[in-house]
Write an enzyme that holds these catalytic residues in place. Structure first.
Site, mmCIF file in Angstrom:
data_model
loop_
_atom_site.group_PDB
_atom_site.id
_atom_site.type_symbol
_atom_site.label_atom_id
_atom_site.label_comp_id
_atom_site.label_asym_id
_atom_site.label_seq_id
_atom_site.Cartn_x
_atom_site.Cartn_y
_atom_site.Cartn_z
ATOM 1 N N ASN A 106 0.812 -1.226 0.000
ATOM 2 C CA ASN A 106 0.000 0.000 0.000
ATOM 3 C C ASN A 106 0.841 1.271 0.000
ATOM 4 O O ASN A 106 0.314 2.374 0.150
ATOM 5 C CB ASN A 106 -0.945 0.015 1.213
ATOM 6 N N GLY A 107 2.178 1.125 -0.146
ATOM 7 C CA GLY A 107 3.050 2.293 -0.236
ATOM 8 C C GLY A 107 3.739 2.682 1.062
ATOM 9 O O GLY A 107 4.603 3.560 1.060
ATOM 10 N N GLN A 129 8.582 26.902 -0.375
ATOM 11 C CA GLN A 129 7.396 27.298 0.396
ATOM 12 C C GLN A 129 7.864 27.764 1.781
ATOM 13 O O GLN A 129 7.553 27.174 2.802
ATOM 14 C CB GLN A 129 6.417 26.129 0.500
ATOM 15 N N LYS A 148 12.588 40.677 -13.864
ATOM 16 C CA LYS A 148 11.499 39.884 -14.441
ATOM 17 C C LYS A 148 10.198 40.143 -13.709
ATOM 18 O O LYS A 148 10.189 40.498 -12.532
ATOM 19 C CB LYS A 148 11.842 38.390 -14.402
ATOM 20 N N ASP A 181 22.246 30.418 -10.020
ATOM 21 C CA ASP A 181 20.987 30.194 -9.297
ATOM 22 C C ASP A 181 21.185 29.048 -8.328
ATOM 23 O O ASP A 181 22.145 28.278 -8.446
ATOM 24 C CB ASP A 181 19.831 29.893 -10.258
ATOM 25 N N ASP A 241 14.521 24.043 -11.935
ATOM 26 C CA ASP A 241 13.429 23.063 -11.880
ATOM 27 C C ASP A 241 12.939 22.775 -13.298
ATOM 28 O O ASP A 241 13.405 21.864 -13.955
ATOM 29 C CB ASP A 241 12.323 23.587 -10.978
ATOM 30 N N THR A 242 12.021 23.591 -13.810
ATOM 31 C CA THR A 242 11.534 23.372 -15.178
ATOM 32 C C THR A 242 12.434 24.040 -16.214
ATOM 33 O O THR A 242 12.343 23.748 -17.405
ATOM 34 C CB THR A 242 10.105 23.915 -15.342
ATOM 35 N N GLY A 290 12.420 27.144 -17.202
ATOM 36 C CA GLY A 290 11.805 28.255 -17.929
ATOM 37 C C GLY A 290 12.472 29.592 -17.658
ATOM 38 O O GLY A 290 12.808 30.344 -18.581
ATOM 39 N N THR A 291 12.700 29.902 -16.388
ATOM 40 C CA THR A 291 13.291 31.190 -15.998
ATOM 41 C C THR A 291 14.692 31.339 -16.561
ATOM 42 O O THR A 291 15.033 32.358 -17.167
ATOM 43 C CB THR A 291 13.345 31.300 -14.454
#
Length: 329
Positions: free
Chosen positions: A48-49, A108, A205, A233, A237-238, A240-241
């Protein structure tokens, strides 16, 4: 009944190294630098993980160092490290140091709007509750995270490692250190000093707060024309920046662009974007595993293991971690 074994007044210190399943290669490399072996363990997932961990050797009275890289699936590896810490606490380890080269949920770290969590604080609270005595992390997204944990936090810098590589490889180039946003200019100044007084620039930006991971517009502030720009940096992550920053710098006349970041999260199309963005070189450390399929010819991955090993040695011997960074950590 008589006990022939005499009791020493000074207990023997015992360093034991533990590694989660997210990135065992990093733990093994750290172990080689320390000349110790990774403590054997049974770790597996139930149907079940749920995660189960048991150490195969006694850990009573040891100075325990628990390494886990928090890559995807991040919640699984976070929970596994918490369970490892709990197991060590209940098995009477003397001191437990949690080593998370990449701090999970670090972005966060504050409330941008009402009714939002501060998840980075929650992570610190969970490790304290589990039984951690000390945290070690590399290039936190914001330094204030050090204050979230009620205990010692060693905040390590990868900048000397990255900057040495840039300095050796691009010694004959006119360098400009570029911050991808106004918030990283302080770090850019430290980079500039390390590289011998290079000028700095930054990308101004704007973002739409309702569309995360998406930059709306860029503008370069600083001297970049005809120069080799080093875009710095803490994480990518993605992508994009950073890719938009590279495109903007090349458009404004930069001779070459080099990207240097500590954590290669590389979610989704990030590696394709980085490969095709026009950067001469993309430099990461291996705080997070970067699989072969996400690597490309112009990517360089530097090992963070020697730094982690030196820090573990200093903590174990009650030495100074700050001295490893010339008093700047």
């Amino acid at each position: 009944m008589s006990f022939s074994k005499s009791v020493s007044g000074t207990p023997k210190k015992n360093l034991m190294l533990f590694g989660g399943r997210a990135y065992p290669e990093l733990t093994e490399e750290v172990a080689k630098h320390l000349n110790v072996s990774v403590t054997p363990q049974s770790a597996y997932d139930f149907a079940n993980g749920e995660i189960f961990v048991r150490f195969e050797e006694s850990v009573r009275g040891c100075d325990a160092f628990v390494i886990q890289s928090h890559c995807a699936p991040i919640n699984q590896w976070l929970m596994e490290q918490l369970i490892m810490v709990d197991a060590l606490k209940r098995a009477s380890s003397k001191r437990i140091t949690v080593i998370m080269p990449f701090y999970p949920y670090a972005r966060q770290d504050k409330k941008h709007r009402g009714r939002e969590p501060i998840s980075a604080r929650l992570v610190a609270d969970m490790f304290k509750t589990a039984g951690a005595d000390r945290l070690v992390s590399v290039d936190l997204h914001t330094s204030q995270i050090q204050g979230f944990f009620d205990g010692p936090v060693d905040h390590l810098w990868a900048m000397p490692l990255l900057a040495d590589h840039v300095r050796e490889k691009y010694a004959d180039n006119d360098l400009t250190v570029v911050s991808p946003d106004a918030g990283r200019t302080k770090l850019a100044e430290k980079w500039a000093d390390t590289l011998g007084g290079s000028p700095i620039a930054f990308i101004h930006k704007t973002r739409d707060p309702l569309r995360p991971n998406e930059v709306v517009a860029n503008r370069v502030v600083g001297q970049v024309k005809g120069r080799t720009c080093v875009v710095i940096d803490d994480m990518i992550d993605t992508g994009g920046t950073i890719v938009k920053a590279v495109e903007q710098l090349l458009k404004e006349g930069a001779a070459d662009v080099v990207i240097a970041a500590t954590h290669g999260v590389l979610s989704g199309p990030a590696y394709e974007r980085l490969e095709n963005c026009g950067a001469k070189e993309v430099i990461f450390t291996d705080t997070l595993p970067i699989p072969v399929e996400k690597r490309f010819p112009s990517m360089t991955v530097l090992s963070i293991a020697p730094l982690l090993a030196r820090v573990i040695q200093e903590v174990f011997e009650d030495g100074s971690v700050t001295s490893l960074f010339d008093g700047n950590a």
